[in-house]
Design a protein around this motif. Structure first.
Motif, PDB file in Angstrom:
ATOM      1  N   THR A  68       0.838  -1.168   0.063  1.00  0.00           N
ATOM      2  CA  THR A  68      -0.203  -0.031  -0.144  1.00  0.00           C
ATOM      3  C   THR A  68       0.873   1.241  -0.070  1.00  0.00           C
ATOM      4  O   THR A  68       0.582   2.087  -0.945  1.00  0.00           O
ATOM      5  CB  THR A  68      -0.969  -0.049   1.215  1.00  0.00           C
ATOM      6  OG1 THR A  68      -1.744  -0.872   0.989  1.00  0.00           O
ATOM      7  CG2 THR A  68      -1.856   1.357   1.388  1.00  0.00           C
ATOM      8  N   ALA A  69       1.607   1.367   1.025  1.00  0.00           N
ATOM      9  CA  ALA A  69       2.620   2.610   1.079  1.00  0.00           C
ATOM     10  C   ALA A  69       3.333   2.872  -0.333  1.00  0.00           C
ATOM     11  O   ALA A  69       3.480   3.997  -0.869  1.00  0.00           O
ATOM     12  CB  ALA A  69       3.657   2.379   2.207  1.00  0.00           C
ATOM     13  N   GLN A  70       3.969   1.658  -0.791  1.00  0.00           N
ATOM     14  CA  GLN A  70       4.738   1.729  -2.366  1.00  0.00           C
ATOM     15  C   GLN A  70       3.715   2.168  -3.235  1.00  0.00           C
ATOM     16  O   GLN A  70       4.073   3.081  -4.095  1.00  0.00           O
ATOM     17  CB  GLN A  70       5.285   0.433  -2.400  1.00  0.00           C
ATOM     18  CG  GLN A  70       6.340   0.494  -3.689  1.00  0.00           C
ATOM     19  CD  GLN A  70       7.554   1.105  -3.603  1.00  0.00           C
ATOM     20  OE1 GLN A  70       8.112   1.172  -2.392  1.00  0.00           O
ATOM     21  NE2 GLN A  70       8.018   1.959  -4.577  1.00  0.00           N
ATOM     22  N   THR A  71       2.344   1.735  -3.438  1.00  0.00           N
ATOM     23  CA  THR A  71       1.569   2.146  -4.308  1.00  0.00           C
ATOM     24  C   THR A  71       1.128   3.518  -4.441  1.00  0.00           C
ATOM     25  O   THR A  71       0.960   4.427  -5.182  1.00  0.00           O
ATOM     26  CB  THR A  71       0.237   1.210  -4.129  1.00  0.00           C
ATOM     27  OG1 THR A  71       0.565  -0.099  -4.259  1.00  0.00           O
ATOM     28  CG2 THR A  71      -1.011   1.625  -5.282  1.00  0.00           C
ATOM     29  N   LEU A  72       0.911   4.153  -2.865  1.00  0.00           N
ATOM     30  CA  LEU A  72       0.575   5.417  -2.849  1.00  0.00           C
ATOM     31  C   LEU A  72       1.781   6.419  -3.384  1.00  0.00           C
ATOM     32  O   LEU A  72       1.420   7.255  -3.863  1.00  0.00           O
ATOM     33  CB  LEU A  72       0.199   5.795  -1.240  1.00  0.00           C
ATOM     34  CG  LEU A  72      -0.907   5.381  -0.752  1.00  0.00           C
ATOM     35  CD1 LEU A  72      -1.119   5.202   0.894  1.00  0.00           C
ATOM     36  CD2 LEU A  72      -2.187   5.854  -1.330  1.00  0.00           C
ATOM     37  N   PHE A  73       3.083   6.074  -2.848  1.00  0.00           N
ATOM     38  CA  PHE A  73       4.176   6.744  -3.374  1.00  0.00           C
ATOM     39  C   PHE A  73       4.334   6.878  -4.860  1.00  0.00           C
ATOM     40  O   PHE A  73       4.477   7.663  -5.220  1.00  0.00           O
ATOM     41  CB  PHE A  73       5.641   6.311  -2.489  1.00  0.00           C
ATOM     42  CG  PHE A  73       6.708   6.753  -3.038  1.00  0.00           C
ATOM     43  CD1 PHE A  73       6.838   8.171  -2.880  1.00  0.00           C
ATOM     44  CD2 PHE A  73       7.506   6.378  -3.735  1.00  0.00           C
ATOM     45  CE1 PHE A  73       7.887   8.992  -3.399  1.00  0.00           C
ATOM     46  CE2 PHE A  73       8.627   6.684  -4.448  1.00  0.00           C
ATOM     47  CZ  PHE A  73       8.737   7.951  -4.126  1.00  0.00           C
ATOM     48  N   GLU A  74       4.341   5.554  -5.357  1.00  0.00           N
ATOM     49  CA  GLU A  74       4.420   5.402  -6.881  1.00  0.00           C
ATOM     50  C   GLU A  74       3.567   6.330  -7.629  1.00  0.00           C
ATOM     51  O   GLU A  74       3.952   7.009  -8.749  1.00  0.00           O
ATOM     52  CB  GLU A  74       4.435   4.033  -7.278  1.00  0.00           C
ATOM     53  CG  GLU A  74       5.675   3.173  -6.937  1.00  0.00           C
ATOM     54  CD  GLU A  74       5.593   1.747  -7.232  1.00  0.00           C
ATOM     55  OE1 GLU A  74       4.472   1.372  -7.653  1.00  0.00           O
ATOM     56  OE2 GLU A  74       6.622   0.922  -6.995  1.00  0.00           O
ATOM     57  N   GLY A  75       2.261   6.440  -7.094  1.00  0.00           N
ATOM     58  CA  GLY A  75       1.325   7.308  -7.791  1.00  0.00           C
ATOM     59  C   GLY A  75       1.758   8.784  -7.675  1.00  0.00           C
ATOM     60  O   GLY A  75       1.571   9.664  -8.738  1.00  0.00           O
ATOM     61  N   TRP A  76       2.156   9.124  -6.421  1.00  0.00           N
ATOM     62  CA  TRP A  76       2.672  10.730  -6.564  1.00  0.00           C
ATOM     63  C   TRP A  76       3.808  10.757  -7.234  1.00  0.00           C
ATOM     64  O   TRP A  76       3.919  11.789  -8.068  1.00  0.00           O
ATOM     65  CB  TRP A  76       3.112  11.141  -4.866  1.00  0.00           C
ATOM     66  CG  TRP A  76       1.839  11.226  -3.905  1.00  0.00           C
ATOM     67  CD1 TRP A  76       0.633  11.387  -4.404  1.00  0.00           C
ATOM     68  CD2 TRP A  76       1.941  11.106  -2.725  1.00  0.00           C
ATOM     69  NE1 TRP A  76      -0.064  11.414  -3.375  1.00  0.00           N
ATOM     70  CE2 TRP A  76       0.697  11.460  -2.111  1.00  0.00           C
ATOM     71  CE3 TRP A  76       2.756  10.813  -1.846  1.00  0.00           C
ATOM     72  CZ2 TRP A  76       0.105  11.346  -1.007  1.00  0.00           C
ATOM     73  CZ3 TRP A  76       2.855  10.954  -0.349  1.00  0.00           C
ATOM     74  CH2 TRP A  76       1.125  11.188   0.073  1.00  0.00           C
ATOM     75  N   ARG A  77       5.010   9.822  -7.393  1.00  0.00           N
ATOM     76  CA  ARG A  77       6.033  10.089  -8.089  1.00  0.00           C
ATOM     77  C   ARG A  77       5.674  10.033  -9.717  1.00  0.00           C
ATOM     78  O   ARG A  77       6.648  10.804 -10.295  1.00  0.00           O
ATOM     79  CB  ARG A  77       7.001   8.871  -8.063  1.00  0.00           C
ATOM     80  CG  ARG A  77       8.471   8.985  -8.434  1.00  0.00           C
ATOM     81  CD  ARG A  77       9.163   7.823  -8.295  1.00  0.00           C
ATOM     82  NE  ARG A  77       8.622   6.644  -8.835  1.00  0.00           N
ATOM     83  CZ  ARG A  77       8.776   5.455  -8.656  1.00  0.00           C
ATOM     84  NH1 ARG A  77       9.613   5.213  -7.578  1.00  0.00           N
ATOM     85  NH2 ARG A  77       8.280   4.475  -9.134  1.00  0.00           N
ATOM     86  N   GLU A  78       4.791   9.387 -10.071  1.00  0.00           N
ATOM     87  CA  GLU A  78       4.545   9.070 -11.464  1.00  0.00           C
ATOM     88  C   GLU A  78       3.769  10.271 -11.999  1.00  0.00           C
ATOM     89  O   GLU A  78       3.521  10.380 -13.106  1.00  0.00           O
ATOM     90  CB  GLU A  78       3.788   7.759 -11.676  1.00  0.00           C
ATOM     91  CG  GLU A  78       4.949   6.808 -11.553  1.00  0.00           C
ATOM     92  CD  GLU A  78       4.420   5.514 -11.714  1.00  0.00           C
ATOM     93  OE1 GLU A  78       3.130   5.274 -12.107  1.00  0.00           O
ATOM     94  OE2 GLU A  78       4.948   4.567 -11.324  1.00  0.00           O
ATOM     95  N   SER A  79       3.110  11.360 -11.122  1.00  0.00           N
ATOM     96  CA  SER A  79       2.229  12.381 -11.343  1.00  0.00           C
ATOM     97  C   SER A  79       3.029  13.694 -11.382  1.00  0.00           C
ATOM     98  O   SER A  79       3.671  13.876 -10.398  1.00  0.00           O
ATOM     99  CB  SER A  79       1.211  12.535 -10.459  1.00  0.00           C
ATOM    100  OG  SER A  79       0.565  13.917 -10.433  1.00  0.00           O
ATOM    101  N   ASP A  80       3.130  14.205 -12.481  1.00  0.00           N
ATOM    102  CA  ASP A  80       3.943  15.616 -12.486  1.00  0.00           C
ATOM    103  C   ASP A  80       3.709  16.614 -11.569  1.00  0.00           C
ATOM    104  O   ASP A  80       4.581  16.921 -10.644  1.00  0.00           O
ATOM    105  CB  ASP A  80       3.668  16.343 -13.885  1.00  0.00           C
ATOM    106  CG  ASP A  80       4.345  15.552 -15.076  1.00  0.00           C
ATOM    107  OD1 ASP A  80       5.157  14.685 -14.831  1.00  0.00           O
ATOM    108  OD2 ASP A  80       3.959  15.830 -16.136  1.00  0.00           O
TER     109      ASP A  80
END
Length: 164
Positions: A118-130
């Motif tokens: 879950t934490a990784q998924t949340l972070f990856e979403g932020w990282r992949e959004s400009d």
């Protein structure tokens, strides 16, 4: 199994009256949920700080009052099961007043059905959004973070500030 990740842009909006009436930390319903949320907070914070370090950005100072603001918003999103920036203008004003902050920003995300990732998924979403990545890597020096989870869905809020 249904897997979902949702992100909302980082724009300010008028305060949500329900949130304004009960600001701050809303505790999870049980101690297991509280432990789960605390673990997710720590995991997500570590991922954000590692990302900033990899981009030669200075570490953020974690501020308890910003954690509490983030926790209140994450809990409100969990209760409503809706991702939003409702009340962000009020949160930004509180950051400006309490820390004499020159700037403020917010990232929110939701992940459902991701279990231990879950934490990784949340972070990856932020990282992949400009827009979210700009906040992660931005010229901020203080932050607060909180994840509210019911075991199936998790809602995250990270607040950023720039002090003088």
């Amino acid at each position: 199994m249904v897997l979902a990740l949702a992100l909302v842009g980082c724009t300010a909006s008028p305060p949500d009256p329900a949130e304004a009436a009960a600001p701050g930390l809303t505790p999870p319903a049980d101690s297991e949920a509280a432990d789960r949320s605390t673990d997710l907070d720590s995991e997500l914070w570590t991922l954000v700080e590692s990302h900033r370090e990899s981009r030669d950005r200075p570490p953020l100072e974690r501020v308890g009052s910003l954690d509490a603001l983030a926790a209140g918003h994450s809990a409100a999103m969990l209760r409503s099961q809706q991702l939003s920036h409702d009340g962000s203008a009020e949160r930004f004003e509180r950051i400006r007043q309490s820390l004499s902050s020159l700037a403020a920003a917010e990232n929110v995300a939701m992940a459902c059905g991701h279990g231990p990732r879950t934490a990784q998924t949340l972070f990856e979403g932020w990282r992949e959004s400009d827009g979210h990545r700009r906040n992660l890597e931005g010229d901020f020096d203080v932050s607060g973070i909180s994840v509210a989870s019911d075991g199936e869905c998790a809602f995250a809020t990270q607040l950023f500030g720039k002090t003088p």
